[in-house]
Design an enzyme around this catalytic site. Structure first.
Site, short mmCIF file in Angstrom:
data_model
loop_
_atom_site.label_atom_id
_atom_site.label_comp_id
_atom_site.label_asym_id
_atom_site.label_seq_id
_atom_site.Cartn_x
_atom_site.Cartn_y
_atom_site.Cartn_z
N GLY A 82 0.84 -1.19 0.00
CA GLY A 82 0.00 0.00 0.00
C GLY A 82 0.87 1.24 0.00
CB CYS A 83 0.37 4.60 1.45
SG CYS A 83 1.29 6.13 1.70
CG PHE A 84 6.06 4.62 -0.77
CD1 PHE A 84 5.64 5.87 -0.38
CD2 PHE A 84 6.62 4.48 -2.03
CE1 PHE A 84 5.77 6.98 -1.21
CE2 PHE A 84 6.76 5.59 -2.88
CZ PHE A 84 6.34 6.83 -2.46
#
Length: 175
Positions: free
Chosen positions: A15-17
């Site tokens: 997902g969002c890093f």
């Protein structure tokens, strides 16, 4: 001090890093992390291109770890704890192919470890595991403002519950 030559590397998309990087960097034995874009179809993409231009890249964390202090199996088990491994192209409120989950390896010897780990994970779920497992095709470092983003912006958005960041710092690999 860790000998840099003995480090191993694995690339994890979750997902969002921003949150994935903060979480993974807290694991004992992980020496360094950075964030970037992996396994896409374009060279040197920007964040805007990854989000809007169908580049095929996944937001990914490059993880350097000391195999004398932590195993790949242990890292993967902790990684699974902060993703929904059955979700396709979505983690939390983030939706799109760039938010898919993936394990990208550079050492062929890691593949059986990854496959065994995924098989054990699948036993816990009725739905199929959606984590793609592929050799690393490419990786481009994300812009500087994304590096250690949640350290720079402690109140920044994250799909991972905040308590997980503290929790992981207390977990050590069983001896």
């Amino acid at each position: 001090m860790t000998n840099q030559e003995n480090l191993k590397v694995i690339y994890l998309a979750g997902g969002c890093f921003w949150g994935t990087e903060k979480y993974l960097s807290g694991i004992h034995g992980i020496v360094k992390t950075d964030v970037g874009y992996a396994n896409g179809n374009t060279e040197n993409p920007t964040y805007e291109e990854v989000c809007h231009n169908n580049t095929g890249h996944a937001e990914t964390v490059r993880v350097f770890y000391d195999p004398q202090r932590v195993t790949l199996e242990f890292i993967l088990d902790l990684y699974y704890d902060v993703i929904d491994p059955t979700s396709v192209n979505r983690q939390g409120g983030d939706v799109g192919t760039q938010y898919r989950t993936g394990i990208y390896y550079v050492d062929e010897n890691d593949l059986p470890i990854i496959q065994d780990s995924i098989a054990r994970l699948q036993e816990k779920y009725d739905k199929p595991i959606a984590i793609e497992v592929l050799p690393l095709k490419n990786y481009y470092l994300a812009e500087e403002y994304h590096q250690k983003y949640l350290d720079k912006n402690p109140n920044g958005y994250c799909h991972i519950p905040r308590y997980k960041f503290d929790e992981v710092k207390d977990k050590k690999m069983p001896q």
